[in-house]
Design an enzyme around this catalytic site. Sequence first.
Site, mmCIF file in Angstrom:
data_model
loop_
_atom_site.group_PDB
_atom_site.id
_atom_site.type_symbol
_atom_site.label_atom_id
_atom_site.label_comp_id
_atom_site.label_asym_id
_atom_site.label_seq_id
_atom_site.Cartn_x
_atom_site.Cartn_y
_atom_site.Cartn_z
ATOM 1 N N SER A 139 0.852 -1.192 0.000
ATOM 2 C CA SER A 139 0.000 0.000 0.000
ATOM 3 C C SER A 139 0.884 1.238 0.000
ATOM 4 C CB SER A 139 -0.872 0.013 1.262
ATOM 5 O OG SER A 139 -1.552 1.248 1.382
ATOM 6 N N TYR A 152 -1.628 -0.587 10.636
ATOM 7 C CA TYR A 152 -1.773 -0.923 9.207
ATOM 8 C C TYR A 152 -0.568 -0.382 8.423
ATOM 9 C CZ TYR A 152 -3.800 -1.118 4.497
ATOM 10 O OH TYR A 152 -4.025 -1.375 3.159
ATOM 11 N N LYS A 156 2.234 -2.584 6.288
ATOM 12 C CA LYS A 156 2.429 -2.429 4.840
ATOM 13 C C LYS A 156 3.876 -2.004 4.530
ATOM 14 C CE LYS A 156 -1.533 -3.836 3.480
ATOM 15 N NZ LYS A 156 -1.709 -4.995 2.586
ATOM 16 N N ILE A 185 -8.459 2.867 -2.863
ATOM 17 C CA ILE A 185 -9.226 2.134 -3.870
ATOM 18 C C ILE A 185 -10.653 1.902 -3.355
ATOM 19 C CG2 ILE A 185 -9.268 0.038 -5.321
ATOM 20 C CD1 ILE A 185 -6.697 1.775 -5.699
HETATM 21 N N1 LIG Z 1 -8.802 -0.600 -0.712
HETATM 22 C C1 LIG Z 1 -7.727 0.165 -0.595
HETATM 23 O O1 LIG Z 1 -7.804 1.406 -0.623
HETATM 24 C C2 LIG Z 1 -6.361 -0.456 -0.488
HETATM 25 C C3 LIG Z 1 -5.245 0.375 -0.659
HETATM 26 C C4 LIG Z 1 -3.966 -0.164 -0.563
HETATM 27 C C5 LIG Z 1 -3.805 -1.507 -0.313
HETATM 28 N N2 LIG Z 1 -4.904 -2.298 -0.136
HETATM 29 C C6 LIG Z 1 -4.645 -3.714 0.138
HETATM 30 O O2 LIG Z 1 -5.254 -4.495 -0.858
HETATM 31 C C7 LIG Z 1 -5.625 -5.756 -0.313
HETATM 32 C C8 LIG Z 1 -7.084 -6.027 -0.621
HETATM 33 O O3 LIG Z 1 -7.842 -4.982 -0.066
HETATM 34 P P1 LIG Z 1 -9.361 -4.673 -0.504
HETATM 35 O O4 LIG Z 1 -9.499 -3.208 -0.531
HETATM 36 O O5 LIG Z 1 -9.735 -5.504 -1.665
HETATM 37 O O6 LIG Z 1 -10.098 -5.183 0.838
HETATM 38 P P2 LIG Z 1 -11.500 -5.926 1.061
HETATM 39 O O7 LIG Z 1 -12.468 -5.542 -0.011
HETATM 40 O O8 LIG Z 1 -11.838 -5.644 2.478
HETATM 41 O O9 LIG Z 1 -11.138 -7.470 0.880
HETATM 42 C C9 LIG Z 1 -10.242 -8.080 1.779
HETATM 43 C C10 LIG Z 1 -9.957 -9.471 1.283
HETATM 44 O O10 LIG Z 1 -8.996 -10.071 2.158
HETATM 45 C C11 LIG Z 1 -9.532 -11.297 2.646
HETATM 46 N N3 LIG Z 1 -9.013 -11.568 3.982
HETATM 47 C C12 LIG Z 1 -8.984 -10.738 5.058
HETATM 48 N N4 LIG Z 1 -8.424 -11.366 6.109
HETATM 49 C C13 LIG Z 1 -8.100 -12.612 5.684
HETATM 50 C C14 LIG Z 1 -7.513 -13.733 6.291
HETATM 51 N N5 LIG Z 1 -7.129 -13.728 7.588
HETATM 52 N N6 LIG Z 1 -7.337 -14.854 5.573
HETATM 53 C C15 LIG Z 1 -7.719 -14.884 4.271
HETATM 54 N N7 LIG Z 1 -8.290 -13.867 3.629
HETATM 55 C C16 LIG Z 1 -8.485 -12.739 4.335
HETATM 56 C C17 LIG Z 1 -11.035 -11.113 2.625
HETATM 57 O O11 LIG Z 1 -11.683 -12.377 2.672
HETATM 58 P P3 LIG Z 1 -13.218 -12.542 3.261
HETATM 59 O O12 LIG Z 1 -14.129 -11.991 2.194
HETATM 60 O O13 LIG Z 1 -13.378 -13.994 3.445
HETATM 61 O O14 LIG Z 1 -13.268 -11.729 4.510
HETATM 62 C C18 LIG Z 1 -11.177 -10.377 1.301
HETATM 63 O O15 LIG Z 1 -11.070 -11.275 0.223
HETATM 64 C C19 LIG Z 1 -5.328 -5.673 1.179
HETATM 65 O O16 LIG Z 1 -4.074 -6.263 1.437
HETATM 66 C C20 LIG Z 1 -5.259 -4.180 1.441
HETATM 67 O O17 LIG Z 1 -4.467 -3.864 2.540
HETATM 68 C C21 LIG Z 1 -6.163 -1.806 -0.229
#
Ligand SMILES: NC(=O)c1ccc[n+]([C@@H]2O[C@H](COP(=O)([O-])OP(=O)(O)OC[C@H]3O[C@@H](n4cnc5c(N)ncnc54)[C@H](OP(=O)(O)O)[C@@H]3O)[C@@H](O)[C@H]2O)c1
Length: 247
Positions: A139, A152, A156, A185
């Site tokens: 991130s 967090y 990261k 995102i």
């Molecule tokens: N959204 C942003 O702005 C953003 C920015 C930078 C980086 N990121 C990174 O991108 C990645 C995905 O984020 P997202 O925005 O798509 O989040 P999200 O929509 O909340 O989805 C999170 C995903 O991670 C899975 N997950 C969470 N804890 C887990 C565990 N202990 N074991 C297995 N799976 C787990 C969830 O599975 P379940 O559905 O089963 O809960 C879901 O598939 C993350 O690493 C996040 O830190 C996101």
Amino acid sequence: MIMNPIEVRGKTILISGASRGIGKAMAEAFRDAGAIVYGTGRSPESISWMQTENIQGRAADISKPGTINPVIEEIITKHKKLDCLINCAGIASNTPASAFKEDEMDRIIDTNFKGVFRTCQAYYKAQKKNGGVIINVASVLGMIGVPLASIYCGTKGAVIQLTRALAVEWAASDFRINAICPGFIDTDMTVMIKERPSVLEKLTANIPLKRLGKPSDLTGAALYLASDASAYMTGQLIVLDGGLTAM
Ligand SMILES: NC(=O)c1ccc[n+]([C@@H]2O[C@H](COP(=O)([O-])OP(=O)(O)OC[C@H]3O[C@@H](n4cnc5c(N)ncnc54)[C@H](OP(=O)(O)O)[C@@H]3O)[C@@H](O)[C@H]2O)c1
């Protein structure tokens, strides 16, 4: 003629956290590009939609040691190889640093850092003879600080450093490890921002491209990193943040 085009047809890909958000968009993009895609989530319910979408769903909570190993072993037994691992599973919180309790700290660190490390380790051990490709979803919050995200941000930043360290340590075994650093995102993770119009307005005003990213904004970079087009790239970051960290 391009010697190494962005081509993932027939490659076997495992994406953790593919049930929703960024991981789901990546799973669909790799499937559409002709890859064999395995995706995980925490529970059978969260991955059930994959059954009809030509994506192999497996429940595996990466915060618990040993849960991802059988998934990796199953894929290698069936397909003889796992070409690429994408570590996308992650969690965030919106907690003042002074209010963090041990259990919440542990939950975020166990998922975002130890879970990613364990998954890399299991993949390396299983695929050591053939080499491999790892893409860690870090991130921009591993590069810059924001309020209410101290642990967090720490995890990261740790994933960024893990990416570099593993790239150097495992290069001799023909592994390439890179990271994608998204900005803000539009997924469930950013609901807490979208629910507060004044916060959203202030944030987007500070993003040169003036909008949150979409999960699909990240898929091209993932396809590139998984393909031979990035054959000479390891230990590096691709930042996709609408210009946020360019200012
Ligand atoms: N959204 C942003 O702005 C953003 C920015 C930078 C980086 N990121 C990174 O991108 C990645 C995905 O984020 P997202 O925005 O798509 O989040 P999200 O929509 O909340 O989805 C999170 C995903 O991670 C899975 N997950 C969470 N804890 C887990 C565990 N202990 N074991 C297995 N799976 C787990 C969830 O599975 P379940 O559905 O089963 O809960 C879901 O598939 C993350 O690493 C996040 O830190 C996101």
